[in-house]
Design an enzyme around this catalytic site. Structure first.
Site, PDB file in Angstrom:
ATOM      1  N   LYS A  67       0.847  -1.185   0.000  1.00 30.81           N
ATOM      2  CA  LYS A  67       0.000   0.000   0.000  1.00 30.81           C
ATOM      3  C   LYS A  67       0.880   1.231   0.000  1.00 30.81           C
ATOM      4  O   LYS A  67       1.990   1.131   0.516  1.00 30.81           O
ATOM      5  CB  LYS A  67      -0.950   0.033   1.194  1.00 30.81           C
ATOM      6  CG  LYS A  67      -0.403  -0.314   2.586  1.00 30.81           C
ATOM      7  CD  LYS A  67       0.751   0.411   3.189  1.00 30.81           C
ATOM      8  CE  LYS A  67       0.681   1.875   3.429  1.00 30.81           C
ATOM      9  NZ  LYS A  67       1.948   2.407   4.062  1.00 30.81           N
ATOM     10  N   TYR A 125      -4.455   4.181   6.251  1.00 33.61           N
ATOM     11  CA  TYR A 125      -4.970   3.226   7.241  1.00 33.61           C
ATOM     12  C   TYR A 125      -6.319   3.685   7.787  1.00 33.61           C
ATOM     13  O   TYR A 125      -7.212   2.873   8.032  1.00 33.61           O
ATOM     14  CB  TYR A 125      -3.980   3.048   8.397  1.00 33.61           C
ATOM     15  CG  TYR A 125      -2.794   2.191   8.032  1.00 33.61           C
ATOM     16  CD1 TYR A 125      -2.885   0.800   8.059  1.00 33.61           C
ATOM     17  CD2 TYR A 125      -1.591   2.751   7.661  1.00 33.61           C
ATOM     18  CE1 TYR A 125      -1.810   0.003   7.708  1.00 33.61           C
ATOM     19  CE2 TYR A 125      -0.499   1.968   7.313  1.00 33.61           C
ATOM     20  CZ  TYR A 125      -0.613   0.596   7.341  1.00 33.61           C
ATOM     21  OH  TYR A 125       0.449  -0.187   6.988  1.00 33.61           O
TER      22      TYR A 125
HETATM   23  P1  NDP Z   1      12.485   1.607   2.367  1.00 32.99           P
HETATM   24  O1  NDP Z   1      13.019   2.914   1.910  1.00 32.99           O
HETATM   25  O2  NDP Z   1      12.992   1.059   3.641  1.00 32.99           O
HETATM   26  O3  NDP Z   1      12.741   0.499   1.238  1.00 32.99           O
HETATM   27  C1  NDP Z   1      12.386   0.704  -0.103  1.00 32.99           C
HETATM   28  C2  NDP Z   1      13.331  -0.099  -0.992  1.00 32.99           C
HETATM   29  O4  NDP Z   1      12.930   0.072  -2.336  1.00 32.99           O
HETATM   30  C3  NDP Z   1      14.782   0.383  -0.960  1.00 32.99           C
HETATM   31  O5  NDP Z   1      15.528  -0.171   0.105  1.00 32.99           O
HETATM   32  C4  NDP Z   1      15.295  -0.082  -2.299  1.00 32.99           C
HETATM   33  O6  NDP Z   1      15.679  -1.452  -2.223  1.00 32.99           O
HETATM   34  C5  NDP Z   1      14.055  -0.035  -3.207  1.00 32.99           C
HETATM   35  N1  NDP Z   1      14.078   1.110  -4.135  1.00 32.99           N
HETATM   36  C6  NDP Z   1      13.990   1.017  -5.475  1.00 32.99           C
HETATM   37  N2  NDP Z   1      14.064   2.216  -6.035  1.00 32.99           N
HETATM   38  C7  NDP Z   1      14.196   3.114  -5.051  1.00 32.99           C
HETATM   39  C8  NDP Z   1      14.320   4.523  -5.014  1.00 32.99           C
HETATM   40  N3  NDP Z   1      14.311   5.274  -6.139  1.00 32.99           N
HETATM   41  N4  NDP Z   1      14.449   5.130  -3.819  1.00 32.99           N
HETATM   42  C9  NDP Z   1      14.441   4.411  -2.674  1.00 32.99           C
HETATM   43  N5  NDP Z   1      14.340   3.056  -2.660  1.00 32.99           N
HETATM   44  C10 NDP Z   1      14.210   2.414  -3.830  1.00 32.99           C
HETATM   45  O7  NDP Z   1      10.896   1.750   2.389  1.00 32.99           O
HETATM   46  P2  NDP Z   1       9.866   0.833   3.169  1.00 32.99           P
HETATM   47  O8  NDP Z   1      10.314  -0.565   3.117  1.00 32.99           O
HETATM   48  O9  NDP Z   1       9.571   1.406   4.472  1.00 32.99           O
HETATM   49  O10 NDP Z   1       8.540   1.028   2.262  1.00 32.99           O
HETATM   50  C11 NDP Z   1       8.384   0.401   1.005  1.00 32.99           C
HETATM   51  C12 NDP Z   1       6.897   0.242   0.668  1.00 32.99           C
HETATM   52  O11 NDP Z   1       6.289  -0.554   1.658  1.00 32.99           O
HETATM   53  C13 NDP Z   1       6.114   1.544   0.643  1.00 32.99           C
HETATM   54  O12 NDP Z   1       5.177   1.513  -0.412  1.00 32.99           O
HETATM   55  C14 NDP Z   1       5.382   1.580   1.972  1.00 32.99           C
HETATM   56  O13 NDP Z   1       4.154   2.276   1.920  1.00 32.99           O
HETATM   57  C15 NDP Z   1       5.164   0.100   2.210  1.00 32.99           C
HETATM   58  N6  NDP Z   1       5.109  -0.220   3.654  1.00 32.99           N
HETATM   59  C16 NDP Z   1       4.060  -0.953   4.116  1.00 32.99           C
HETATM   60  C17 NDP Z   1       3.962  -1.274   5.448  1.00 32.99           C
HETATM   61  C18 NDP Z   1       2.843  -2.118   5.943  1.00 32.99           C
HETATM   62  O14 NDP Z   1       2.715  -2.279   7.151  1.00 32.99           O
HETATM   63  N7  NDP Z   1       2.024  -2.692   5.072  1.00 32.99           N
HETATM   64  C19 NDP Z   1       4.955  -0.809   6.415  1.00 32.99           C
HETATM   65  C20 NDP Z   1       6.054  -0.089   5.821  1.00 32.99           C
HETATM   66  C21 NDP Z   1       6.098   0.198   4.490  1.00 32.99           C
HETATM   67  P3  NDP Z   1      16.891  -2.039  -3.075  1.00 32.99           P
HETATM   68  O15 NDP Z   1      18.117  -1.318  -2.587  1.00 32.99           O
HETATM   69  O16 NDP Z   1      16.877  -3.467  -2.751  1.00 32.99           O
HETATM   70  O17 NDP Z   1      16.602  -1.751  -4.522  1.00 32.99           O
END
Ligand code: NDP
Length: 373
Positions: free
Chosen positions: A138, A223
Site C-alpha cells: 500500500k 490506514y
Molecule cells: P524503504 O526505503 O525502507 O525500502 C524501499 C526499498 O525500495 C529500498 O531499500 C530499495 O531497495 C528499493 N528502491 C527502489 N528504487 C528506489 C528509489 N528510487 N528510492 C528508494 N528506494 C528504492 O521503504 P519501506 O520498506 O519502508 O517502504 C516500502 C513500501 O512498503 C512503501 O510503499 C510503503 O508504503 C510500504 N510499507 C508498508 C507497510 C505495511 O505495514 N504494510 C509498512 C512499511 C512500508 P533495493 O536497494 O533493494 O533496490
C-alpha cells in the site's frame, strides 16, 4: 490422476474456506492449520530490499504456505546478504533492469513489490507482463487512474493482484468486523480513525513527491481511510478535508503533513479522520453503533493490537501480521480462497479514489462527491 493425499488436502482446504468466507470468529483460526497441510507453497520473489521487506521476509520464515525464493534489488550488497539469509541461488536474483526474466523462472510464482509508492505502478505492469502474480504494498499506486491500469494489466495477464493490507487478516480486526456484520453493534453511526507519526529524516523518499505521490496520506492516512471502510462496512460517497502545514520546508508542495477529513456513507454514517506526519501516538480506531461500540489502540501498528468493545476487552492473541498475511495470500492464490475483508486490486483502487477526492477537497475547500468510476 490426483493422489488420495492431494484429494484430502483439497477437501480440507475448501471445508475451511467456507466458514472463513462466512466470517466466523477468528478465535477458531487455529483450525486453518489443517488447511496449511497442503503440499503446495507460494514461491515469492521480494522486490525492493528495504526496511519493510526485511520485516516481511523474516515473518515469512514462519509461513507454512509461502517462501522467499528470489529477490529483485538495485543494491548488489543487499542481494548477497539476502542470498545467505534465505538460501537464494544466483539464478533467482535480479535487478530492476533484468527482472522481466522472471518470466522463465519456475522458482518464482509471485513478486511482492515493496518499493517506494510511485514505482508500484510500472513495476506491477512488468511483473504482470512476465506472467507472475503480484502482491503490492500500500498504497497500490499514487492515484486511481494508475491503480485501474494495474488491475487491467493483471486481469489481462491472468494473474492475481493483491495489496499488502495486513490488517485484513488480524484477529482483533476480524472479530470487530464479525460483530458489526452480525448486528452486535446495531446500525453504525460513526467511525473515528487517527493515523500518524512524527517523520524523521527530511531527505527520505517518503518526503519526495515524485517517489511518494504525496505525504502522510499515502503512507499512513490510508490506514484511517481503509479502516473506515472495513469498520463501517460501506463505501463513502462524499468527503470534506482540511490541510494544516506547520513546516513548509520539510513538507514541500504536494507533500501533505497533516490533513483532517470527514467521510459520509450511504446509510448516513459519518467518519472523522486524521492523517499526519507531525504527531506521535496516533493509531486509534473507534466505531460507534446504536447497540454498542468497538475501540482499538493501537489499531494498525505491528501489534499486539489492543481492543475492547461494549462487551469488554478482546485483545486476541498476537500472531506476526505478515506471517498470517502471506499464508492467507498463498491460500488465495493457490487454492482460490477468499479473504473475509478483500485485499484485491479493487480494494486498493477504492482507497486511491478516496485519496484523490480528499486531495481535491483540500484544494476546493468544498464537499466532494466520491465517484467510483
Ligand atoms: P524503504 O526505503 O525502507 O525500502 C524501499 C526499498 O525500495 C529500498 O531499500 C530499495 O531497495 C528499493 N528502491 C527502489 N528504487 C528506489 C528509489 N528510487 N528510492 C528508494 N528506494 C528504492 O521503504 P519501506 O520498506 O519502508 O517502504 C516500502 C513500501 O512498503 C512503501 O510503499 C510503503 O508504503 C510500504 N510499507 C508498508 C507497510 C505495511 O505495514 N504494510 C509498512 C512499511 C512500508 P533495493 O536497494 O533493494 O533496490
Amino acid at each position: 490422476m490426483q493422489s488420495r493425499r492431494n484429494f484430502i488436502h483439497k477437501i480440507t482446504a475448501s471445508a475451511i474456506s467456507i466458514p472463513l468466507v462466512a466470517g466466523i470468529s477468528p478465535k477458531i483460526f487455529g483450525l486453518t492449520e489443517t488447511a496449511y497441510h497442503n503440499e503446495s507453497e507460494l514461491k515469492v520473489a521480494i522486490m525492493g530490499l528495504g526496511s519493510y521487506a526485511n520485516r516481511v521476509a523474516d515473518a515469512m520464515k514462519d509461513c507454512k504456505r509461502a517462501k522467499v525464493t528470489g529477490v529483485i534489488s538495485g543494491t548488489p550488497s543487499k542481494i548477497k546478504d539476502w542470498q545467505a539469509r534465505f538460501n537464494i541461488p544466483d539464478k533467482n536474483c535480479y535487478n530492476y533492469e533484468n527482472f522481466d526474466g522472471i518470466k522463465d523462472n519456475p522458482d518464482i510464482d509471485a513478486v511482492y513489490i515493496i518499493t517506494p509508492n510511485a514505482l508500484h505502478h510500472p513495476q506491477t505492469l512488468r511483473v504482470a507482463a512476465a506472467g507472475k502474480h503480484v502482491i503490492c504494498e500500500k498504497p497500490m499506486s499514487i492515484n486511481a487512474q494508475e491503480g485501474r491500469e494495474m488491475i487491467e494489466a493483471c486481469k489481462k495477464a491472468g494473474v492475481h493482484l493483491l495489496i499488502g493490507y495486513r490488517m485484513h487478516f488480524e484477529a482483533n480486526t476480524l472479530e470487530i468486523v464479525r460483530m458489526r456484520r452480525e448486528g452486535e453493534l446495531g446500525p453504525i453511526r460513526f467511525f473515528q480513525g487517527l493515523s500518524g507519526f512524527k517523520i524523521g529524516d527530511p531527505t527520505q523518499w517518503r518526503l519526495n513527491r515524485e517517489l511518494a505521490g504525496g505525504g502522510a496520506m499515502m503512507d499512513i492516512g490510508i490506514y484511517a481511510i481503509n479502516g473506515a471502510r472495513y469498520m463501517v462496512g460501506e463505501e463513502p460517497i462524499w468527503v470534506t478535508a482540511q490541510e494544516v502545514k506547520t513546516d513548509p520546508v520539510k513538507f514541500r508542495e504536494g507533500v501533505d503533513e497533516t490533513i483532517t477529513f470527514q467521510l459520509g456513507f450511504p446509510s448516513g454514517a459519518i467518519a472523522s479522520c486524521l492523517s499526519t506526519y507531525n504527531m506521535n501516538y496516533l493509531d486509534k480506531f473507534y466505531l460507534n453503533g446504536d447497540k454498542g461500540f468497538a475501540e482499538m489502540q493501537p489499531s494498525t501498528g505491528y501489534g499486539p493490537i489492543r481492543s475492547w468493545t461494549h462487551k469488554g476487552r478482546l485483545d486476541l492473541p498476537h500472531v506476526t501480521h505478515q506471517t498470517t498475511q502471506m499464508d492467507q495470500m498463498a491460500a488465495m492464490i493457490l487454492d482460490g480462497k477468499k479473504a473475509i475483508i478483500p485485499v484485491d486490486g479493487e480494494e486498493g483502487w477504492k482507497d486511491m479514489v478516496i485519496i484523490d477526492a480528499i486531495f481535491e477537497a483540500v484544494k476546493t475547500g468544498k464537499k466532494e462527491e466520491i465517484k467510483y468510476l
